[in-house]
Enzyme design. Structure first.
Site, PDB file in Angstrom:
ATOM      1  N   LYS A  79       0.946  -1.296  -0.128  1.00 22.03           N
ATOM      2  CA  LYS A  79      -0.343   0.213   0.067  1.00 22.03           C
ATOM      3  C   LYS A  79       1.048   1.308   0.225  1.00 22.03           C
ATOM      4  CE  LYS A  79      -4.137   0.672   0.937  1.00 22.03           C
ATOM      5  NZ  LYS A  79      -5.599   0.371   0.146  1.00 22.03           N
ATOM      6  N   GLY A  87     -20.999   6.732   5.587  1.00 21.36           N
ATOM      7  CA  GLY A  87     -19.958   6.752   4.763  1.00 21.36           C
ATOM      8  C   GLY A  87     -20.548   6.521   3.481  1.00 21.36           C
ATOM      9  N   GLY A 110     -18.995   7.474   0.167  1.00 25.18           N
ATOM     10  CA  GLY A 110     -18.724   7.780  -0.585  1.00 25.18           C
ATOM     11  C   GLY A 110     -18.472   6.637  -2.164  1.00 25.18           C
ATOM     12  N   VAL A 162     -17.802   3.343  -2.553  1.00 23.05           N
ATOM     13  CA  VAL A 162     -18.533   2.566  -2.276  1.00 23.05           C
ATOM     14  C   VAL A 162     -19.670   2.770  -1.787  1.00 23.05           C
ATOM     15  CG1 VAL A 162     -17.805   0.698  -1.529  1.00 23.05           C
ATOM     16  CG2 VAL A 162     -15.600   1.471  -2.312  1.00 23.05           C
ATOM     17  N   TYR A 166     -22.222   4.680  -1.991  1.00 21.67           N
ATOM     18  CA  TYR A 166     -23.327   4.623  -2.327  1.00 21.67           C
ATOM     19  C   TYR A 166     -23.700   4.054  -2.967  1.00 21.67           C
ATOM     20  CZ  TYR A 166     -27.627   8.309  -3.905  1.00 21.67           C
ATOM     21  OH  TYR A 166     -28.479   8.303  -3.972  1.00 21.67           O
TER      22      TYR A 166
END
Ligand code: NAD
Length: 344
Positions: free
Chosen positions: A80, A177, A179, A181, A183
């Site tokens: 990452k 959240g 965002g 993903v 939504y």
């Protein structure tokens, strides 16, 4: 700031600090493990309060990618990267190109993709300097809809195991959240007849969910107190912690956020309280699974592989019951066995 003695250090193979004075780039790349293949994992851009906070994040996220890629059956190791800075004000083509040049210096040991704070446009800028990118617009593209599909199926698996139901009609789900993903996940849940309770710092997303999906808007901190069946963390990590566990009334925790548990011991605490936890790196693997199909992209094959998340989670839940152990411990055991045999 210690690295080898850092609490989040887990035998990582390589940790690289990148600085480009011309563009202001400050980034950290962490390669956790390459037993199963080159390390693959997204690039997060975030306004970290300190370098140590960024290091903690990248160490934890890269470890999670090793386990996620192994459990998803992908020929990838775990890595990452984080770029330290405000994604709203600090982004530039030059900054991402400088980052791409650093990736080149790693010779393909780490392949990046988008994550919180970065977009396919940023990935395109990185790609101007290096081939070690995935999730490219026009190929596999935005991973978020696939992460959302996997998370939706993971919620269905948890509901099946915990409540013995195949349908989600009238099920109450608190989504934290809305965002990229979150939504899409809400859209799946809404179509399946679930009732949504949503929170976000983004007012526009809340209003949209209210208008389009009939969602009930709740306050940022009130999300934990909702009388719901499922709590779906879809924002940032560590929201399941000593302060929230006593408040969460949901019998299921299943969402797309990475590193949902603040500490490993919270896994046992959830089990003791009868809460079924869908291990984050298993339920949110849909995006990386889709990315793995990037060469000769085949949407149907990618979707079929994402759908396997349902069966993988059911397997974990059943093993956890049989062995009387928390689900996260079971998933870790299964992943470690796969990593030890190099993914085969
Ligand atoms: P995103 O940045 O698009 O969405 C995050 C949302 O959370 C935003 O709408 C933001 O306003 C909201 N938010 C921020 N702070 C909040 C708070 N305190 N309370 C409530 N809402 C808050 O990110 P995303 O791509 O949707 O990813 C969400 C989570 O899922 C992250 O943890 C990410 O690492 C993880 N994840 C994403 C993917 C993917 O395919 N995008 C894959 C695996 C895991």
């Amino acid at each position: 700031m210690a690295v080898f003695n850092h609490t989040a250090f887990d035998g990582h193979e390589q940790v690289v600090f990148c600085h480009d004075p011309e563009t202001g780039l400050k980034a950290i790349v962490a390669i956790h493990n390459t037993n199963c293949g080159p390390a693959v994992g997204g690039c997060r851009m975030w306004n970290y309060a300190s370098d140590d906070e960024a290091l903690t994040d990248v160490l934890r996220l890269s470890r999670g990618m090793t386990y996620k890629n192994a459990m998803a059956g992908l020929p990838f190791g775990g890595g990452k990267s984080v770029i330290i800075g405000d994604a709203k004000t600090m982004k530039s083509e030059a900054l991402f190109r400088a980052f791409g040049r650093f990736l080149n210096s790693l010779g393909g040991r780490y392949v990046t993709a988008e994550d919180v704070g970065t977009s396919t446009k940023d990935i395109a800028h990185i790609q101007m300097e290096t081939d070690f990118v995935a999730g490219i617009e026009g190929l596999s593209g935005d991973p978020s809809p696939f992460t959302a599909l996997g998370t939706y199926l993971g919620i269905k698996a948890a509901v099946k195991h915990k409540l013995g139901r195949d349908d989600l009609e009238g099920l109450k789900v608190a989504v934290q959240g809305l965002g990229s993903v979150g939504y899409y996940l809400c859209e799946h849940l809404h179509r399946a007849g679930a009732k949504l309770y949503v929170t976000d710092i983004n007012e526009a997303a809340l209003k949209k969910a209210e208008a389009e999906l009939g969602a009930t808007i709740v306050g940022l901190d009130e999300i934990y107190d909702q009388d719901v069946d499922v709590y779906a963390p879809c924002a940032l990590g560590a929201t399941v912690n000593d302060n929230t566990i006593g408040r969460i009334k949901a019998g299921i925790i299943a969402g797309c956020a990475n590193n949902q548990l603040a500490e490993a011991r919270h896994d046992q605490l959830l089990r003791d309280q009868g809460v079924l936890y869908a291990p984050d790196y298993v339920i949110n693997a849909g995006g990386i699974i889709n990315v793995s199909f990037e060469k000769d992209y085949d949407k149907a094959a990618a979707t079929a592989k994402v759908e396997e998340i349902y069966a993988t989670l059911l397997d974990i839940f059943q093993r956890a019951d049989a062995q009387q152990k928390p689900t996260g411990i079971i998933a870790d055991q299964m992943a470690r066995e796969i990593i030890a045999r190099g993914g085969k």
